[in-house]
Enzyme design. Structure first.
Site, mmCIF file in Angstrom:
data_model
loop_
_atom_site.group_PDB
_atom_site.id
_atom_site.type_symbol
_atom_site.label_atom_id
_atom_site.label_comp_id
_atom_site.label_asym_id
_atom_site.label_seq_id
_atom_site.Cartn_x
_atom_site.Cartn_y
_atom_site.Cartn_z
ATOM 1 N N TYR A 25 0.852 -1.195 0.000
ATOM 2 C CA TYR A 25 0.000 0.000 0.000
ATOM 3 C C TYR A 25 0.891 1.250 0.000
ATOM 4 O O TYR A 25 0.706 2.176 -0.792
ATOM 5 C CB TYR A 25 -0.917 -0.020 1.221
ATOM 6 C CG TYR A 25 -1.899 1.126 1.270
ATOM 7 C CD1 TYR A 25 -3.161 1.000 0.710
ATOM 8 C CD2 TYR A 25 -1.566 2.336 1.882
ATOM 9 C CE1 TYR A 25 -4.068 2.053 0.741
ATOM 10 C CE2 TYR A 25 -2.465 3.387 1.918
ATOM 11 C CZ TYR A 25 -3.718 3.241 1.352
ATOM 12 O OH TYR A 25 -4.603 4.281 1.387
ATOM 13 N N SER A 35 -32.547 15.329 16.697
ATOM 14 C CA SER A 35 -32.105 14.333 17.678
ATOM 15 C C SER A 35 -33.243 13.330 17.848
ATOM 16 O O SER A 35 -34.251 13.398 17.146
ATOM 17 C CB SER A 35 -31.733 15.011 18.989
ATOM 18 O OG SER A 35 -32.859 15.689 19.480
ATOM 19 N N GLU A 45 -30.515 -0.541 15.656
ATOM 20 C CA GLU A 45 -29.091 -0.253 15.439
ATOM 21 C C GLU A 45 -28.430 0.072 16.763
ATOM 22 O O GLU A 45 -29.106 0.503 17.703
ATOM 23 C CB GLU A 45 -28.941 0.990 14.548
ATOM 24 C CG GLU A 45 -29.371 0.787 13.143
ATOM 25 C CD GLU A 45 -29.495 2.132 12.422
ATOM 26 O OE1 GLU A 45 -28.736 3.067 12.733
ATOM 27 O OE2 GLU A 45 -30.379 2.227 11.575
ATOM 28 N N LYS A 64 -26.501 2.417 19.209
ATOM 29 C CA LYS A 64 -26.385 3.877 19.320
ATOM 30 C C LYS A 64 -24.936 4.170 19.705
ATOM 31 O O LYS A 64 -24.535 3.983 20.859
ATOM 32 C CB LYS A 64 -27.369 4.411 20.359
ATOM 33 C CG LYS A 64 -27.375 5.919 20.417
ATOM 34 C CD LYS A 64 -28.552 6.416 21.255
ATOM 35 C CE LYS A 64 -28.633 7.919 21.242
ATOM 36 N NZ LYS A 64 -27.449 8.570 21.829
ATOM 37 N N ASP A 112 -21.669 5.984 20.752
ATOM 38 C CA ASP A 112 -21.461 7.139 21.615
ATOM 39 C C ASP A 112 -20.311 7.999 21.092
ATOM 40 O O ASP A 112 -19.174 7.886 21.528
ATOM 41 C CB ASP A 112 -21.171 6.657 23.049
ATOM 42 C CG ASP A 112 -21.325 7.789 24.040
ATOM 43 O OD1 ASP A 112 -21.834 8.860 23.661
ATOM 44 O OD2 ASP A 112 -20.933 7.598 25.205
ATOM 45 N N GLU A 143 -21.990 8.846 12.811
ATOM 46 C CA GLU A 143 -21.424 9.124 14.117
ATOM 47 C C GLU A 143 -19.910 8.926 14.051
ATOM 48 O O GLU A 143 -19.441 7.835 13.692
ATOM 49 C CB GLU A 143 -22.054 8.151 15.133
ATOM 50 C CG GLU A 143 -21.858 8.535 16.564
ATOM 51 C CD GLU A 143 -22.884 9.574 17.067
ATOM 52 O OE1 GLU A 143 -23.682 10.111 16.266
ATOM 53 O OE2 GLU A 143 -22.861 9.837 18.284
ATOM 54 N N TYR A 188 -25.115 6.154 9.473
ATOM 55 C CA TYR A 188 -26.374 5.513 9.844
ATOM 56 C C TYR A 188 -27.581 5.994 9.047
ATOM 57 O O TYR A 188 -28.700 5.566 9.311
ATOM 58 C CB TYR A 188 -26.643 5.609 11.344
ATOM 59 C CG TYR A 188 -26.589 7.003 11.928
ATOM 60 C CD1 TYR A 188 -27.502 7.980 11.555
ATOM 61 C CD2 TYR A 188 -25.629 7.328 12.880
ATOM 62 C CE1 TYR A 188 -27.457 9.243 12.094
ATOM 63 C CE2 TYR A 188 -25.564 8.605 13.433
ATOM 64 C CZ TYR A 188 -26.480 9.558 13.030
ATOM 65 O OH TYR A 188 -26.426 10.814 13.558
ATOM 66 N N LYS A 237 -32.050 4.179 25.888
ATOM 67 C CA LYS A 237 -30.788 4.490 26.572
ATOM 68 C C LYS A 237 -30.494 3.417 27.607
ATOM 69 O O LYS A 237 -31.365 3.112 28.440
ATOM 70 C CB LYS A 237 -30.912 5.838 27.292
ATOM 71 C CG LYS A 237 -30.938 7.026 26.352
ATOM 72 C CD LYS A 237 -29.546 7.265 25.816
ATOM 73 C CE LYS A 237 -29.314 8.628 25.259
ATOM 74 N NZ LYS A 237 -29.210 9.735 26.097
ATOM 75 N N CYS A 267 7.708 11.318 50.244
ATOM 76 C CA CYS A 267 7.293 10.019 49.709
ATOM 77 C C CYS A 267 6.720 9.136 50.817
ATOM 78 O O CYS A 267 7.376 8.941 51.849
ATOM 79 C CB CYS A 267 8.488 9.330 49.060
ATOM 80 S SG CYS A 267 8.130 7.658 48.537
ATOM 81 N N CYS A 323 9.469 6.118 51.174
ATOM 82 C CA CYS A 323 10.859 6.277 51.624
ATOM 83 C C CYS A 323 11.107 7.614 52.310
ATOM 84 O O CYS A 323 12.233 7.916 52.686
ATOM 85 C CB CYS A 323 11.812 6.116 50.441
ATOM 86 S SG CYS A 323 11.744 7.498 49.298
ATOM 87 N N CYS A 350 8.630 10.890 43.424
ATOM 88 C CA CYS A 350 9.715 10.618 44.355
ATOM 89 C C CYS A 350 10.919 10.358 43.466
ATOM 90 O O CYS A 350 10.866 9.505 42.579
ATOM 91 C CB CYS A 350 9.373 9.375 45.171
ATOM 92 S SG CYS A 350 10.807 8.734 46.037
ATOM 93 N N CYS A 354 14.305 4.269 46.407
ATOM 94 C CA CYS A 354 12.978 4.128 47.024
ATOM 95 C C CYS A 354 12.452 2.705 46.802
ATOM 96 O O CYS A 354 12.368 2.228 45.663
ATOM 97 C CB CYS A 354 12.035 5.156 46.412
ATOM 98 S SG CYS A 354 10.315 4.916 46.881
#
Ligand code: IVH
Length: 668
Positions: free
Chosen positions: A37, A83, A114, A116, A118, A171, A223, A311, A405, A408, A423, A428
């Protein structure tokens, strides 16, 4: 080459690269190697340099070419980006279905279900088959022009299979792995972390410099088509097939449902399976399939009447921040962990959550004693989301990071440009232990039978104080340790012995040099081939490697200049630890078979972060077998708290015991 020949070749290269890109990013089924490629791409770049007039906007070379923008221009959407109304339970869905049936006078409706996704809604326009515009949703009418950033998404064809004009909606999202990679990188340089893949995707799409967007491997599922573009189709299924045919990526999990019961089965299935997806979903979208019915139903002001989003219940719970515990990491970074009042979250009890660094405590305004919202990120790792300030009584107290720390007692420092407190005492104990744990871990020297607990035990009994000591361990000394049988000792020594043959990159990564991750180690080992050559390399030599930046190069040179490092390498050499590159691949969980594959597990006791069932499912996914009783055939006992007779039996039989922390570290 003559212009006419070049033109013909450029067109052919466009077509080939388009098809290979689609096979790789959309179909996940490449037929040529990456190198082949790249070769085609190089040829195209070469021709475009020679004949600049042949370079078009839809050329595969133009994904990341654009200059940074001063701001995003506004774009008006051809049709409003709406929406969806929400459903939170089965009753809501039944009501949705009944409303439609009643309005249409039908007794059965066909739906398409389908996932959903996010992420962020985007609108994408093609003119005569050529990608011309990518836009955010904005207020639904007017969005922002993010054409250059969307163009960096590899699964988006810059040219469609047909020279048609259309607008699609989809999306844009960040795969979970990519999200983890980005956050890991940010944590390494002390930048604040993204709370979730959605925020990270939003941040990436809103980068004014497309080069920065391109560094984050965003992806995209289409979608649907915008109203006008879908003219000529009669069902959503038909549209989906047409979209795929054009070369656009559609999420393959969509399914037809002929009743709400069927919709509900789909929902239940994905509620269980969502953690196995490579991306986050926050619900299920249910859409009427038939466009004629959709047209009849129409829209409310905000959303279509023919679709609804179910949801998933939020995996959040309220707890109390009882304490903040500090852990000193391998590089000395102090990580605060929230100690929470135990609370049940998505079926398991959560008691702890990482707070990453001091700034996060401050940003979230956490006080000891606060009521906090806790959620499970990525379905396993608990996270403190925010404080519920209205619950404050005045009794809460501020938390201050220590100046010294906790392990130590040496003074902590904040290095320039870093969020983390560190630290910097090389002696340590916490850092040494963590360094050895890293050295033996699967990604590094892969000493399978030497888990975190054993390393700590060996360290505490003063059998080891550095990684080199592992190679000088004596059988008698190990046998004298409590809870250590002959079989475990045999296994441990075997694992150590086996690790001596590892290829160089594992050792290099295992040393835990700052900024050197497994990928960097591999490139360096491949380039220099021997440890001696790496030790002698200058910053300039190192910078010739693509993966290596100035920070890593500087850190490597400084590391190998230390006299104690020279002594360490000498001891490793004396123990016959291999120091040459053998060309083997670094095994990463994602890329190869997991080390738990084929192993027989028994799970006992109470786990903190998940149920036993969830742990069993996780193990089975990794190819392990989970059985009920401990026998000689058992490879590992995963032991939670209050483990009883199974633990005793496993100890008698010398079965390796994994505690939850070690288990989580292995499966992440
Ligand atoms: S269809 C008319 N399908 O969810 C609205 N939306 O409020 C058409 N989303 O921001 C939306 N996955 O970006 C649809 N498979 C899917 C989706 C999906 C995610 C988002 C969408 C919108 C929100 C719905």
């Amino acid at each position: 080459m003559q212009f006419a020949d070049a033109k013909e070749r450029v067109e052919s290269l466009h077509q080939q690269l388009f098809e290979h890109n689609r096979r790789y990013h959309v179909l996940d089924d490449p037929i040529i190697t990456d190198a082949e490629y790249d070769q085609l791409m190089r040829e195209l770049i070469q021709l475009e340099t020679e004949f600049p007039e042949l370079q078009t906007a839809d050329s595969p070379t133009q994904r990341v070419g654009a200059a940074p923008l001063p701001f995003f221009e506004k774009v008006e959407h051809t049709s409003q980006m709406l929406s969806l109304s929400n459903a939170f339970n089965k009753e809501d869905l039944i009501e949705f279905d009944q409303r439609i049936k009643k309005a249409m006078g039908l007794d059965q409706i066909t739906y398409v279900c389908e996932l959903k996704i996010d992420g962020l809604a985007v609108s994408i326009r093609f003119e005569d088959g050529v990608y011309t515009l990518g836009a955010t949703r904005g207020d639904g009418q007017v969005g922002e022009n993010i054409t250059q950033n969307v163009k960096t998404i590899r699964s988006l064809p810059l040219k469609l299979a047909d020279p048609i004009s259309l607008e699609v909606r989809g999306e844009a999202y960040l795969p979970k792995k990519e999200f983890e990679r980005i956050n890991q990188k940010r944590a390494e340089v002390g930048e604040s972390l993204f709370a979730n893949p959605r925020n990270a995707a939003a941040g990436s799409l809103r980068q004014l410099d497309p080069k920065l967007a391109a560094e984050r491997a965003l992806d995209l599922f289409i979608y649907g088509m915008d109203g006008e573009s879908s003219d000529g189709f009669t069902t959503h299924q038909e549209t989906f097939r047409a979209i795929s045919k054009l070369g656009l990526k559609v999420n393959a999990e969509w399914k037809v449902a002929n009743s709400i019961d069927e919709v509900w089965s789909y929902i239940e299935h994905w509620q269980l399976e969502r953690s196995n997806l490579g991306y986050e979903i926050d619900g299920i979208v249910v859409k009427v399939d038939d466009y004629a019915i959709r047209a009849e139903l129409g829209f409310t002001a905000k959303s279509p009447r023919w679709a609804i989003a179910y949801k998933f219940p939020a995996e959040e719970a309220i707890s109390i921040l009882e304490d903040i515990e500090l852990r000193v990491g391998r590089t000395g970074v102090i990580t605060p962990t929230a100690i929470l009042k135990p609370v049940v979250l998505a079926g398991t009890t959560v008691k702890r959550a990482s707070l990453h660094n001091e700034d996060i405590i401050r940003e979230k305004g956490l006080l000891l004693g606060d009521h906090v919202v806790v959620k499970k990120a990525g379905d396993i790792i608990p996270e403190v989301v925010k404080v519920i300030t209205t619950e404050r009584t005045g009794e809460e107290v501020a938390f201050h990071m220590p100046t010294h720390c906790p392990e130590c007692q040496s003074e902590l420092v904040r290095l320039e440009g870093e969020v983390a407190l560190r630290c910097i005492n090389p002696a340590c104990a916490a850092q040494i232990k963590e360094g050895i744990i890293h050295f033996v871990s699967r990604g590094a020297m892969n000493m399978e039978r030497l888990g975190e607990k054993v390393v700590i035990q060996l360290y505490e009994y003063k059998l080891i104080s550095s990684i080199a000591d592992l190679y000088y361990l004596k059988e008698e000394a190990l046998l004298s340790l409590p809870r250590m049988g002959a079989k475990s000792v045999g296994n441990i020594l075997n694992s150590i012995e086996k690790s001596k043959n590892n290829s160089l990159e594992r050792l290099l990564f295992g040393l835990g040099i700052r900024f050197v991750g497994s990928k960097g180690a591999k490139m360096i080992a491949q380039h220099f081939e021997t440890m001696d050559a790496i030790v002698q390399a200058t910053e300039e030599d190192l910078l010739t490697i693509e993966e290596v930046g100035p920070k890593m190069a500087g850190s490597i040179v400084t590391y190998f200049e230390k006299p104690e490092v020279k002594a360490l390498l000498d001891r490793l050499k004396q123990a016959n630890v291999n120091m040459t590159y053998k060309g083997s691949k670094i095994v990463r969980v994602s890329e190869s078979e997991h080390s738990f594959a084929g192993k027989v597990f028994v799970i006992t006791g109470t786990l903190e972060s998940m149920t036993r069932q969830e742990a069993a499912e996780k193990l089975e996914q990794l190819g392990a077998q989970v059985t009920n009783s401990v026998s000689k055939k058992t490879d590992f006992l995963l032991a939670g708290e209050k483990a009883g007779s199974k633990l005793t039996k496993a100890q008698t039989l010398g079965v390796s015991i994994l505690d939850e922390e070690a288990f989580l570290a292995e499966i992440q």
